[in-house]
Scaffold this motif. Structure first.
Motif, PDB file in Angstrom:
ATOM      1  N   ASP A  53       0.831  -1.206   0.000  1.00 26.52           N
ATOM      2  CA  ASP A  53       0.000   0.000   0.000  1.00 26.52           C
ATOM      3  C   ASP A  53       0.868   1.260   0.000  1.00 26.52           C
ATOM      4  OD1 ASP A  53       0.630  -0.919   2.771  1.00 26.52           O
ATOM      5  OD2 ASP A  53      -0.360   0.953   3.318  1.00 26.52           O
ATOM      6  N   GLN A  54       2.036   1.193   0.633  1.00 27.26           N
ATOM      7  CA  GLN A  54       2.945   2.342   0.611  1.00 27.26           C
ATOM      8  C   GLN A  54       3.483   2.599  -0.799  1.00 27.26           C
ATOM      9  OE1 GLN A  54       5.720   0.895   3.577  1.00 27.26           O
ATOM     10  NE2 GLN A  54       4.855   2.233   5.152  1.00 27.26           N
ATOM     11  N   ILE A  55       3.774   1.510  -1.514  1.00 27.99           N
ATOM     12  CA  ILE A  55       4.285   1.658  -2.882  1.00 27.99           C
ATOM     13  C   ILE A  55       3.231   2.300  -3.781  1.00 27.99           C
ATOM     14  CG2 ILE A  55       4.974   0.345  -4.930  1.00 27.99           C
ATOM     15  CD1 ILE A  55       6.348  -1.613  -3.092  1.00 27.99           C
ATOM     16  N   MET A  56       2.005   1.829  -3.684  1.00 31.64           N
ATOM     17  CA  MET A  56       0.940   2.383  -4.517  1.00 31.64           C
ATOM     18  C   MET A  56       0.659   3.845  -4.163  1.00 31.64           C
ATOM     19  SD  MET A  56      -0.139   0.176  -6.762  1.00 31.64           S
ATOM     20  CE  MET A  56       1.608  -0.152  -6.973  1.00 31.64           C
ATOM     21  N   ARG A  57       0.677   4.152  -2.873  1.00 28.80           N
ATOM     22  CA  ARG A  57       0.436   5.534  -2.462  1.00 28.80           C
ATOM     23  C   ARG A  57       1.545   6.461  -2.964  1.00 28.80           C
ATOM     24  NH1 ARG A  57      -0.085   4.763   2.600  1.00 28.80           N
ATOM     25  NH2 ARG A  57       1.987   5.377   3.297  1.00 28.80           N
ATOM     26  N   LEU A  58       2.791   6.003  -2.886  1.00 24.90           N
ATOM     27  CA  LEU A  58       3.907   6.821  -3.356  1.00 24.90           C
ATOM     28  C   LEU A  58       3.779   7.116  -4.847  1.00 24.90           C
ATOM     29  CD1 LEU A  58       6.689   8.110  -2.679  1.00 24.90           C
ATOM     30  CD2 LEU A  58       7.722   5.925  -3.351  1.00 24.90           C
ATOM     31  N   GLY A  59       3.388   6.097  -5.624  1.00 27.36           N
ATOM     32  CA  GLY A  59       3.291   6.292  -7.061  1.00 27.36           C
ATOM     33  C   GLY A  59       2.127   7.168  -7.479  1.00 27.36           C
ATOM     34  N   TRP A  60       0.939   6.892  -6.937  1.00 28.87           N
ATOM     35  CA  TRP A  60      -0.267   7.574  -7.393  1.00 28.87           C
ATOM     36  C   TRP A  60      -0.518   8.904  -6.695  1.00 28.87           C
ATOM     37  CZ3 TRP A  60      -2.775   6.258 -11.649  1.00 28.87           C
ATOM     38  CH2 TRP A  60      -2.622   4.970 -12.145  1.00 28.87           C
ATOM     39  N   LYS A  61      -0.213   8.995  -5.406  1.00 33.97           N
ATOM     40  CA  LYS A  61      -0.566  10.196  -4.639  1.00 33.97           C
ATOM     41  C   LYS A  61       0.593  11.166  -4.434  1.00 33.97           C
ATOM     42  CE  LYS A  61      -4.383   8.141  -2.008  1.00 33.97           C
ATOM     43  NZ  LYS A  61      -4.962   7.934  -0.660  1.00 33.97           N
ATOM     44  N   VAL A  62       1.812  10.739  -4.744  1.00 32.75           N
ATOM     45  CA  VAL A  62       2.970  11.627  -4.547  1.00 32.75           C
ATOM     46  C   VAL A  62       3.661  11.923  -5.877  1.00 32.75           C
ATOM     47  CG1 VAL A  62       5.186  11.922  -3.384  1.00 32.75           C
ATOM     48  CG2 VAL A  62       3.315  10.754  -2.204  1.00 32.75           C
ATOM     49  N   PHE A  63       4.126  10.884  -6.557  1.00 27.98           N
ATOM     50  CA  PHE A  63       4.930  11.108  -7.758  1.00 27.98           C
ATOM     51  C   PHE A  63       4.133  11.714  -8.903  1.00 27.98           C
ATOM     52  CE2 PHE A  63       8.542   7.837  -6.919  1.00 27.98           C
ATOM     53  CZ  PHE A  63       8.994   8.660  -5.903  1.00 27.98           C
ATOM     54  N   ILE A  64       2.967  11.162  -9.196  1.00 29.17           N
ATOM     55  CA  ILE A  64       2.201  11.654 -10.342  1.00 29.17           C
ATOM     56  C   ILE A  64       1.746  13.103 -10.142  1.00 29.17           C
ATOM     57  CG2 ILE A  64       0.064  11.338 -11.662  1.00 29.17           C
ATOM     58  CD1 ILE A  64       0.465   8.342 -11.417  1.00 29.17           C
ATOM     59  N   PRO A  65       1.199  13.492  -8.984  1.00 32.66           N
ATOM     60  CA  PRO A  65       0.861  14.918  -8.800  1.00 32.66           C
ATOM     61  C   PRO A  65       2.069  15.842  -8.914  1.00 32.66           C
ATOM     62  CG  PRO A  65      -0.258  13.568  -7.154  1.00 32.66           C
ATOM     63  CD  PRO A  65       0.706  12.674  -7.856  1.00 32.66           C
ATOM     64  N   ILE A  66       3.209  15.444  -8.351  1.00 30.51           N
ATOM     65  CA  ILE A  66       4.401  16.300  -8.427  1.00 30.51           C
ATOM     66  C   ILE A  66       4.841  16.477  -9.880  1.00 30.51           C
ATOM     67  CG2 ILE A  66       6.857  16.434  -7.873  1.00 30.51           C
ATOM     68  CD1 ILE A  66       6.250  15.183  -5.189  1.00 30.51           C
ATOM     69  N   THR A  67       4.836  15.398 -10.662  1.00 36.05           N
ATOM     70  CA  THR A  67       5.253  15.518 -12.061  1.00 36.05           C
ATOM     71  C   THR A  67       4.305  16.423 -12.849  1.00 36.05           C
ATOM     72  OG1 THR A  67       4.061  13.450 -12.550  1.00 36.05           O
ATOM     73  CG2 THR A  67       6.420  13.287 -12.141  1.00 36.05           C
ATOM     74  N   ILE A  68       3.021  16.314 -12.598  1.00 41.84           N
ATOM     75  CA  ILE A  68       2.059  17.157 -13.328  1.00 41.84           C
ATOM     76  C   ILE A  68       2.287  18.634 -12.996  1.00 41.84           C
ATOM     77  CG2 ILE A  68      -0.381  17.742 -13.544  1.00 41.84           C
ATOM     78  CD1 ILE A  68      -1.014  14.767 -13.150  1.00 41.84           C
ATOM     79  N   VAL A  69       2.494  18.927 -11.724  1.00 35.91           N
ATOM     80  CA  VAL A  69       2.740  20.322 -11.326  1.00 35.91           C
ATOM     81  C   VAL A  69       4.044  20.823 -11.942  1.00 35.91           C
ATOM     82  CG1 VAL A  69       3.269  21.819  -9.367  1.00 35.91           C
ATOM     83  CG2 VAL A  69       1.399  20.169  -9.199  1.00 35.91           C
ATOM     84  N   TRP A  70       5.080  19.973 -11.925  1.00 36.96           N
ATOM     85  CA  TRP A  70       6.370  20.441 -12.438  1.00 36.96           C
ATOM     86  C   TRP A  70       6.364  20.584 -13.957  1.00 36.96           C
ATOM     87  CZ3 TRP A  70       9.232  22.697  -9.035  1.00 36.96           C
ATOM     88  CH2 TRP A  70      10.495  23.144  -9.414  1.00 36.96           C
ATOM     89  N   LEU A  71       5.503  19.843 -14.648  1.00 35.94           N
ATOM     90  CA  LEU A  71       5.357  20.057 -16.086  1.00 35.94           C
ATOM     91  C   LEU A  71       4.836  21.462 -16.365  1.00 35.94           C
ATOM     92  CD1 LEU A  71       3.877  16.674 -17.409  1.00 35.94           C
ATOM     93  CD2 LEU A  71       6.201  17.541 -17.639  1.00 35.94           C
ATOM     94  N   LEU A  72       3.935  21.936 -15.524  1.00 37.41           N
ATOM     95  CA  LEU A  72       3.451  23.306 -15.664  1.00 37.41           C
ATOM     96  C   LEU A  72       4.584  24.299 -15.446  1.00 37.41           C
ATOM     97  CD1 LEU A  72       1.131  25.348 -15.980  1.00 37.41           C
ATOM     98  CD2 LEU A  72       0.693  25.103 -13.514  1.00 37.41           C
ATOM     99  N   VAL A  73       5.424  24.024 -14.439  1.00 37.53           N
ATOM    100  CA  VAL A  73       6.569  24.900 -14.164  1.00 37.53           C
ATOM    101  C   VAL A  73       7.539  24.902 -15.340  1.00 37.53           C
ATOM    102  CG1 VAL A  73       8.556  25.259 -12.648  1.00 37.53           C
ATOM    103  CG2 VAL A  73       6.353  24.573 -11.667  1.00 37.53           C
ATOM    104  N   VAL A  74       7.805  23.722 -15.910  1.00 39.90           N
ATOM    105  CA  VAL A  74       8.716  23.634 -17.051  1.00 39.90           C
ATOM    106  C   VAL A  74       8.143  24.397 -18.245  1.00 39.90           C
ATOM    107  CG1 VAL A  74       9.803  22.049 -18.705  1.00 39.90           C
ATOM    108  CG2 VAL A  74       9.688  21.441 -16.289  1.00 39.90           C
ATOM    109  N   GLY A  75       6.823  24.301 -18.443  1.00 37.46           N
ATOM    110  CA  GLY A  75       6.204  25.068 -19.513  1.00 37.46           C
ATOM    111  C   GLY A  75       6.422  26.564 -19.346  1.00 37.46           C
ATOM    112  N   ILE A  76       6.345  27.051 -18.104  1.00 34.64           N
ATOM    113  CA  ILE A  76       6.606  28.474 -17.830  1.00 34.64           C
ATOM    114  C   ILE A  76       8.067  28.805 -18.126  1.00 34.64           C
ATOM    115  CG2 ILE A  76       6.695  30.220 -16.014  1.00 34.64           C
ATOM    116  CD1 ILE A  76       4.312  28.770 -14.698  1.00 34.64           C
ATOM    117  N   PHE A  77       8.982  27.885 -17.738  1.00 35.14           N
ATOM    118  CA  PHE A  77      10.408  28.090 -18.044  1.00 35.14           C
ATOM    119  C   PHE A  77      10.628  28.254 -19.539  1.00 35.14           C
ATOM    120  CE2 PHE A  77      12.029  25.612 -14.066  1.00 35.14           C
ATOM    121  CZ  PHE A  77      11.662  26.711 -13.275  1.00 35.14           C
TER     122      PHE A  77
END
Length: 377
Positions: free
Chosen positions: A340-364
């Motif tokens: 359950d920790q592995i699934m939570r890390l992938g779906w609730k931590v990594f994917i949201p962070i990547t989506i937000v940082w894609l927006l930041v990279v687009g601004i860059f």
């Protein structure tokens, strides 16, 4: 002695000339095939040796961290242990379980190893040193790495075993989950570089400031997420829930033996090397030197030092070695995560962070920080 050396040099040159003459007499299509096969051999032979000896490096590194010797008996300081392991597995019987689908059972290991090897067709080792110069190389790599999960699924299903199927479901869900995060991380690289070509991605990280131009600085969250997701996708510790010995023995390949098991074993280490290579290319400048141009210029004409400090294939291999060491370090350091920790890390931590940082990279990019977008015009 001088006459002998001169004769050997003459015979060598004559032999090479004959090869060139006969080669040019062949049809052009056959020449192309021969050159491609030679390139494949030049890449595959060292790669397979690296896969074998990475197992020895892992046992030595973990042994050193645990204050023990590791393999010592076969060859000087255990240097021939991978060869002994391979010979042992070659002569072990491959037992196919009753009720198993024999064709799929034997095909699954190849589906795991094949994509890990085929991806090297587009990996650039240096400037122009690549088997196939493909403009959509990034898509090619993503497509091939996604095929590997089919080998895992087919292995567990074709074994006709509940234990293997349980390991398959856990492993497949983990691989698919972290592939999404890895894909988003690579989209960030695509946005920053403005190209799907791996060679152009490396060249877009070149500049007069050395490592300060590499993508791992502006894309640091994506860099960390990509590498950790790579560890999870290869089922390595601390994400090796498919091989939780205290729970399900050996996961999806519990019913495999002999060379069929060895191919799964090789696939894991081949994927480790591939992830290390891709991380070095996408975020760490590939074959580019870490030193600023102004530091290298005074030593450019020094025979050995100039080559070491300048760009080259040695930098690519050195960066790969660092990431491979991290794979081994993680295994000796971290306890296994719960599922359950592995699934939570992938779906609730990594994917949201990547989506937000894609927006930041687009601004860059819009600000022209990568030499692209409106700010650069």
């Amino acid at each position: 002695m001088e006459w002998l050396n001169t004769s050997i040099d003459w015979l060598t040159l004559l032999f090479q000339d004959w090869i060139v003459v006969y080669f040019h007499m062949l049809p052009e299509a056959l020449q192309t095939v021969i050159l491609i096969v030679l390139k494949i051999v030049v890449i595959m032979v060292p790669l397979m040796l690296s896969v074998a000896y990475l197992t020895l490096a892992e046992r030595k590194v973990i042994g050193a961290m645990q204050v023990r010797m590791g393999p010592t008996m076969v060859g000087p300081r255990g240097s021939l242990q991978p060869i002994a392991d391979a010979v042992k597995l070659m002569f072990k019987e491959i037992i196919i379980p009753t009720g198993a689908n024999k064709y799929l059972f034997l095909t699954a290991p190849l589906l795991s190893l094949g994509p890990a090897l085929a991806a090297w067709a587009v990996i650039p080792f240096g400037e122009g040193i690549v088997l196939a110069e493909v403009n959509a190389a990034l898509l090619y790599v993503l497509a091939l790495t996604s095929v590997g999960v089919y080998g895992v699924i087919i292995a567990g299903w074709s074994s006709n075993s509940k234990y293997a199927l349980l390991g398959t479901m856990r492993s497949a869900a983990q691989i698919v989950s972290y592939e999404i995060a890895m894909g988003f991380a690579l989209v960030g690289v695509l946005i920053a570089a403005g190209s799907l070509n791996l060679g152009e991605i490396v060249n877009s990280q070149s500049g007069e400031y050395g490592l300060a131009n590499w993508f791992f600085i502006p894309l640091f969250p994506l860099f960390v997420i990509y590498f950790i997701s790579g560890v999870a996708e290869t089922n390595r510790a601390p994400f090796d829930v498919a091989e939780g010995e205290s729970e399900i023995v050996a996961g999806f390949h519990v019913d495999y033996s002999g060379m069929a098991f060895a191919v799964f074993f090789l696939a894991e280490y081949a994927n480790m090397i591939l992830i290390a290579a891709l991380t070095a290319i996408m975020f760490m400048g590939g074959w580019l030197s870490m030193f600023p141009v102004s530091w290298i210029a005074p030593f450019a004409d020094v025979p050995v030092l100039g080559w070491v400090l300048g760009d080259g294939i040695h930098w690519f291999f050195a960066k790969m070695a660092i990431f491979l060491f991290l794979f081994l370090w993680f295994r000796a350091t971290f306890p296994r995560y719960r599922y359950d920790q592995i699934m939570r890390l992938g779906w609730k931590v990594f994917i949201p962070i990547t989506i937000v940082w894609l927006l930041v990279v687009g601004i860059f990019v819009l600000q022209g920080w990568f030499g692209l977008g409106g700010g650069a015009s």
